[in-house]
Design an enzyme around this catalytic site. Sequence first.
Site, PDB file in Angstrom:
ATOM      1  N   SER A  46      59.083  57.221  68.449  1.00  0.00           N
ATOM      2  CA  SER A  46      57.646  57.089  68.597  1.00  0.00           C
ATOM      3  C   SER A  46      56.926  57.553  67.326  1.00  0.00           C
ATOM      4  CB  SER A  46      57.181  57.861  69.838  1.00  0.00           C
ATOM      5  OG  SER A  46      55.888  57.471  70.219  1.00  0.00           O
ATOM      6  N   ASP A 161      58.526  52.731  74.364  1.00  0.00           N
ATOM      7  CA  ASP A 161      58.674  54.017  73.679  1.00  0.00           C
ATOM      8  C   ASP A 161      60.049  54.647  73.890  1.00  0.00           C
ATOM      9  OD1 ASP A 161      58.355  56.843  72.968  1.00  0.00           O
ATOM     10  OD2 ASP A 161      56.214  56.412  72.922  1.00  0.00           O
TER      11      ASP A 161
END
Length: 353
Positions: A46, A161
């Site tokens: 991320s 993610d």
Amino acid sequence: MNESTGHEKKIALALGSGSARGMAHIGVIQRLSELGIRPDILCGTSVGAIIAACYLTGKLDHFEHWIQSLSTTQVLHYMSVSLGATGGVAQATRLIEFFSREYGNPNIEDLDLPFAAVATDLVRGREVWLQRGPLWDAVRASMAIPGILSPVPFRNSWLVDGGLVNPVPVSVCRALGADIIIGVDLNSDLVGRQKVISNAKAAKAEEIAEEEEAEEELPILEDENEDEGEDPFLGAAFSRFAASVKEAASNFRTSDEDKKPEPPGTIAVMMSAINIMQDRITRSRLAGEPADIMLWPRLGHIGLMEFSSAAEAIQEGRDAVDRMLPAIRHAFKSEGDNRLIEPVDAPLPRSPL
């Protein structure tokens, strides 16, 4: 980057997920560099993938200054919140275009150092290590927070993610051949903290007024397929959702004295749930595959999109390195790497009078 002297080991940075708190990674990298520690391998999840990519393109200093210049509204502008987004409320189109234009978009396999961005296969529930193809495409997949950023197509599946499965990618660093792994966990003090506090950080009335005036100039919601016959009820629903985004992004911006506690907004609930999940996953994975050195910046008071606290987060990243400096020196010595035997930051001897 690193020139081996024979006794030096391969160092890897495992940069974890954490949205705006990820600015602490900048301070970590800066302080390690001052100590003579430069990574041979970078893996990120991320926001960790974003910071790693900025470092690998040689633009980390530029990114540091740029991100500190943005208001919350401008950050939302770059996130490209749109009625046309599917699987989330934003597409981050402007952000990725900015990175590609300003920093270039090399293929990962052509970078000077090994790099992997961690994403999650939404269909199979597995982690995916992105090690080939355009750099910012991989970063975009790694940062696709469920419900916020739309998923990225990948082969016959979708990527979101990487924090859902591997918030601090120590295992990836180990697989890429690292001898010494420095992991950075941004979420260690999130769970259990009261988020509607920060009396000292409550915005002044004039600051709020200035930001609200700027918000009128930058639209928060856009629909690329908008037409005159759009359902007004749908637009109103998305407007309320946008207000929830702004509420979470500003970390509520009010103190307990100014406002009675209210139920959290949609985005706040979603992100708190993800924070709890990532904290539990991180603890479990690090217990089974620990880093040689773990850094825990104290960032629990910084909100999801609170990029206005970037300078504070960067400094806390530097402080986290200094707090663990004895452990860092011990880890290097144990591996037979002597570059930190003598304290780099020791004061110079005084000249005789």
